[in-house]
Scaffold this motif. Sequence first.
Motif, PDB file in Angstrom:
ATOM      1  N   GLU A   1       4.852  15.043  66.911  1.00 42.45           N
ATOM      2  CA  GLU A   1       5.799  16.163  67.002  1.00 42.45           C
ATOM      3  C   GLU A   1       5.866  16.949  65.681  1.00 42.45           C
ATOM      4  O   GLU A   1       6.943  17.077  65.089  1.00 42.45           O
ATOM      5  CB  GLU A   1       7.206  15.647  67.379  1.00 42.45           C
TER       6      GLU A   1
ATOM      7  N   PRO B   1       6.428  14.068  79.241  1.00 39.83           N
ATOM      8  CA  PRO B   1       7.882  13.973  79.094  1.00 39.83           C
ATOM      9  C   PRO B   1       8.310  12.832  78.177  1.00 39.83           C
ATOM     10  O   PRO B   1       7.539  11.897  77.922  1.00 39.83           O
ATOM     11  CB  PRO B   1       8.366  13.726  80.520  1.00 39.83           C
ATOM     12  N   SER B   2       9.529  12.928  77.716  1.00 42.26           N
ATOM     13  CA  SER B   2      10.090  11.899  76.850  1.00 42.26           C
ATOM     14  C   SER B   2      10.003  10.537  77.533  1.00 42.26           C
ATOM     15  O   SER B   2      10.306  10.405  78.721  1.00 42.26           O
ATOM     16  CB  SER B   2      11.553  12.266  76.569  1.00 42.26           C
ATOM     17  N   GLY B   3       9.524   9.541  76.773  1.00 46.11           N
ATOM     18  CA  GLY B   3       9.468   8.181  77.311  1.00 46.11           C
ATOM     19  C   GLY B   3       8.186   7.851  78.058  1.00 46.11           C
ATOM     20  O   GLY B   3       8.031   6.748  78.579  1.00 46.11           O
ATOM     21  N   CYS B   4       7.225   8.796  78.117  1.00 41.23           N
ATOM     22  CA  CYS B   4       6.013   8.533  78.913  1.00 41.23           C
ATOM     23  C   CYS B   4       4.996   7.664  78.179  1.00 41.23           C
ATOM     24  O   CYS B   4       4.007   7.236  78.769  1.00 41.23           O
ATOM     25  CB  CYS B   4       5.371   9.837  79.373  1.00 41.23           C
ATOM     26  N   GLY B   5       5.206   7.425  76.883  1.00 38.56           N
ATOM     27  CA  GLY B   5       4.325   6.503  76.160  1.00 38.56           C
ATOM     28  C   GLY B   5       3.478   7.129  75.064  1.00 38.56           C
ATOM     29  O   GLY B   5       2.624   6.463  74.471  1.00 38.56           O
ATOM     30  N   LYS B   6       3.758   8.372  74.714  1.00 35.57           N
ATOM     31  CA  LYS B   6       2.923   9.092  73.727  1.00 35.57           C
ATOM     32  C   LYS B   6       2.926   8.394  72.366  1.00 35.57           C
ATOM     33  O   LYS B   6       1.880   8.125  71.774  1.00 35.57           O
ATOM     34  CB  LYS B   6       3.409  10.551  73.557  1.00 35.57           C
ATOM     35  N   THR B   7       4.142   8.134  71.850  1.00 30.42           N
ATOM     36  CA  THR B   7       4.237   7.534  70.512  1.00 30.42           C
ATOM     37  C   THR B   7       3.672   6.115  70.522  1.00 30.42           C
ATOM     38  O   THR B   7       2.996   5.696  69.573  1.00 30.42           O
ATOM     39  CB  THR B   7       5.709   7.538  70.033  1.00 30.42           C
ATOM     40  N   THR B   8       3.911   5.390  71.612  1.00 29.47           N
ATOM     41  CA  THR B   8       3.356   4.033  71.727  1.00 29.47           C
ATOM     42  C   THR B   8       1.831   4.098  71.619  1.00 29.47           C
ATOM     43  O   THR B   8       1.212   3.316  70.885  1.00 29.47           O
ATOM     44  CB  THR B   8       3.777   3.406  73.078  1.00 29.47           C
TER      45      THR B   8
ATOM     46  N   TYR C   1       7.148  -3.576  76.534  1.00 23.70           N
ATOM     47  CA  TYR C   1       8.201  -3.980  75.592  1.00 23.70           C
ATOM     48  C   TYR C   1       9.186  -4.858  76.361  1.00 23.70           C
ATOM     49  O   TYR C   1       9.425  -4.634  77.540  1.00 23.70           O
ATOM     50  CB  TYR C   1       8.965  -2.768  75.066  1.00 23.70           C
TER      51      TYR C   1
ATOM     52  N   VAL D   1       9.725  -3.114  79.874  1.00 21.94           N
ATOM     53  CA  VAL D   1       9.339  -1.704  80.040  1.00 21.94           C
ATOM     54  C   VAL D   1       7.816  -1.614  79.961  1.00 21.94           C
ATOM     55  O   VAL D   1       7.211  -2.063  78.987  1.00 21.94           O
ATOM     56  CB  VAL D   1       9.941  -0.819  78.908  1.00 21.94           C
TER      57      VAL D   1
ATOM     58  N   HIS E   1       5.811  17.676  72.823  1.00 17.96           N
ATOM     59  CA  HIS E   1       6.194  18.301  74.078  1.00 17.96           C
ATOM     60  C   HIS E   1       6.593  19.755  73.842  1.00 17.96           C
ATOM     61  O   HIS E   1       7.282  20.363  74.627  1.00 17.96           O
ATOM     62  CB  HIS E   1       7.210  17.527  74.933  1.00 17.96           C
TER      63      HIS E   1
ATOM     64  N   ALA F   1       5.255   0.474  78.971  1.00 15.54           N
ATOM     65  CA  ALA F   1       5.092   1.732  78.220  1.00 15.54           C
ATOM     66  C   ALA F   1       3.717   2.341  78.439  1.00 15.54           C
ATOM     67  O   ALA F   1       3.589   3.560  78.561  1.00 15.54           O
ATOM     68  CB  ALA F   1       5.336   1.483  76.734  1.00 15.54           C
TER      69      ALA F   1
HETATM   70  N1  LIG Z   1      10.695  -0.832  70.490  1.00 13.26           N
HETATM   71  C1  LIG Z   1      10.903  -0.623  71.789  1.00 13.26           C
HETATM   72  N2  LIG Z   1      11.553  -1.542  72.553  1.00 13.26           N
HETATM   73  C2  LIG Z   1      11.742  -1.357  73.882  1.00 13.26           C
HETATM   74  N3  LIG Z   1      11.307  -0.264  74.553  1.00 13.26           N
HETATM   75  C3  LIG Z   1      10.663   0.683  73.851  1.00 13.26           C
HETATM   76  C4  LIG Z   1      10.429   0.548  72.445  1.00 13.26           C
HETATM   77  N4  LIG Z   1       9.752   1.672  72.012  1.00 13.26           N
HETATM   78  C5  LIG Z   1       9.586   2.436  73.110  1.00 13.26           C
HETATM   79  N5  LIG Z   1      10.139   1.857  74.207  1.00 13.26           N
HETATM   80  C6  LIG Z   1      10.107   2.389  75.577  1.00 13.26           C
HETATM   81  O1  LIG Z   1       8.746   2.564  75.962  1.00 13.26           O
HETATM   82  C7  LIG Z   1       8.591   3.777  76.706  1.00 13.26           C
HETATM   83  C8  LIG Z   1       7.602   4.686  75.970  1.00 13.26           C
HETATM   84  O2  LIG Z   1       8.197   5.093  74.727  1.00 13.26           O
HETATM   85  P1  LIG Z   1       7.489   6.104  73.722  1.00 13.26           P
HETATM   86  O3  LIG Z   1       8.350   6.212  72.516  1.00 13.26           O
HETATM   87  O4  LIG Z   1       6.084   5.684  73.534  1.00 13.26           O
HETATM   88  O5  LIG Z   1       7.522   7.456  74.568  1.00 13.26           O
HETATM   89  P2  LIG Z   1       7.302   8.960  74.099  1.00 13.26           P
HETATM   90  O6  LIG Z   1       6.520   9.613  75.190  1.00 13.26           O
HETATM   91  O7  LIG Z   1       6.718   8.992  72.745  1.00 13.26           O
HETATM   92  O8  LIG Z   1       8.783   9.515  74.072  1.00 13.26           O
HETATM   93  P3  LIG Z   1       9.443  10.704  73.160  1.00 13.26           P
HETATM   94  O9  LIG Z   1       8.733  11.965  73.570  1.00 13.26           O
HETATM   95  O10 LIG Z   1      10.879  10.680  73.600  1.00 13.26           O
HETATM   96  O11 LIG Z   1       9.245  10.325  71.732  1.00 13.26           O
HETATM   97  C9  LIG Z   1       9.988   4.365  76.861  1.00 13.26           C
HETATM   98  O12 LIG Z   1      10.517   3.945  78.093  1.00 13.26           O
HETATM   99  C10 LIG Z   1      10.769   3.746  75.708  1.00 13.26           C
HETATM  100  O13 LIG Z   1      12.138   3.624  76.018  1.00 13.26           O
END
Ligand SMILES: Nc1ncnc2c1ncn2[C@@H]1O[C@H](COP(=O)(O)OP(=O)(O)OP(=O)(O)O)[C@@H](O)[C@H]1O
Length: 243
Positions: free
Chosen positions: A179, A51-58, A23, A30, A212, A32
């Motif tokens: 989640e 953990p939060s931010g590790c890329g799961k939702t992406t 991103y 970033v 998580h 992701a």
């Molecule tokens: N639209 C976006 N623009 C910029 N950075 C993004 C965007 N969406 C996600 N990120 C970043 O990409 C990384 C992965 O995000 P993602 O949402 O996939 O993580 P996650 O594991 O699902 O987190 P959570 O458990 O908090 O939902 C994080 O560092 C997040 O800040």
Amino acid sequence: MITGKDASVAGFAVHCRNITKTYGKGSAKVHALRGVDLDIRKGEMMIIAGPSGCGKTTFVSIISTLLEPDSGTCRVFGRDVFHFSKEQKILYRRQTIGFVFQAFNLLPALTAQENAALPLLIKGVERKKAMRLAAETLRDVGLSVRHNALPSQMSGGEKQRVAVARALIHNPRLVVCDEPTSNLDHVTGQKIMELLQGLARTHGTTLLVVTHDNRIYNYADRIAHMDDGRIMDIEIIKSRDFS
Ligand SMILES: Nc1ncnc2c1ncn2[C@@H]1O[C@H](COP(=O)(O)OP(=O)(O)OP(=O)(O)O)[C@@H](O)[C@H]1O
């Protein structure tokens, strides 16, 4: 993880290789996803944890074609989803996938039954038939009464049951849950997971669950542990025969 030259793509619900996603640009960039490989067998419940931010939702957004990857390949039930046209993506999301989100995402002006019927109504199924099937599916998920209640009149557990009914009503082959228990108390969360597991086993549906909440890990067949945009480890919870 099932890998190797002889692994047959046809046997998998999801077969992903080297998926990357960044991103932003320059100093705001970033990473992701840094090269994700994952195979999910048909009928399997795979949890993606980390953990939060590790890329799961992406990752699940990319598999669901809600987001474009930078590179990599992904076959879902043998179909190359990264090369779908816009129309193919819409049909794929409507027909192949059912979504369950943490925030329930029910439409506030519609009743429980109308919310559950939505995927069928969008598909063009006649209203009377869609509503009858919605009532049956709501019963399957343990909501026999209160079909005319609005989301604002329902508890978190009831809303999530409606969301599960809506995700399953069109018999999708893959259910993606982001989640699904995070807004629920422990007991209700366990009930929702039992429900998803039971329905998936009855219908042979493949389940991909991002969480998580380690209290629901025991429902998985395998857990893919993610960190910093990579899958670090695949943990086997249950050894089932998927052949
Ligand atoms: N639209 C976006 N623009 C910029 N950075 C993004 C965007 N969406 C996600 N990120 C970043 O990409 C990384 C992965 O995000 P993602 O949402 O996939 O993580 P996650 O594991 O699902 O987190 P959570 O458990 O908090 O939902 C994080 O560092 C997040 O800040």
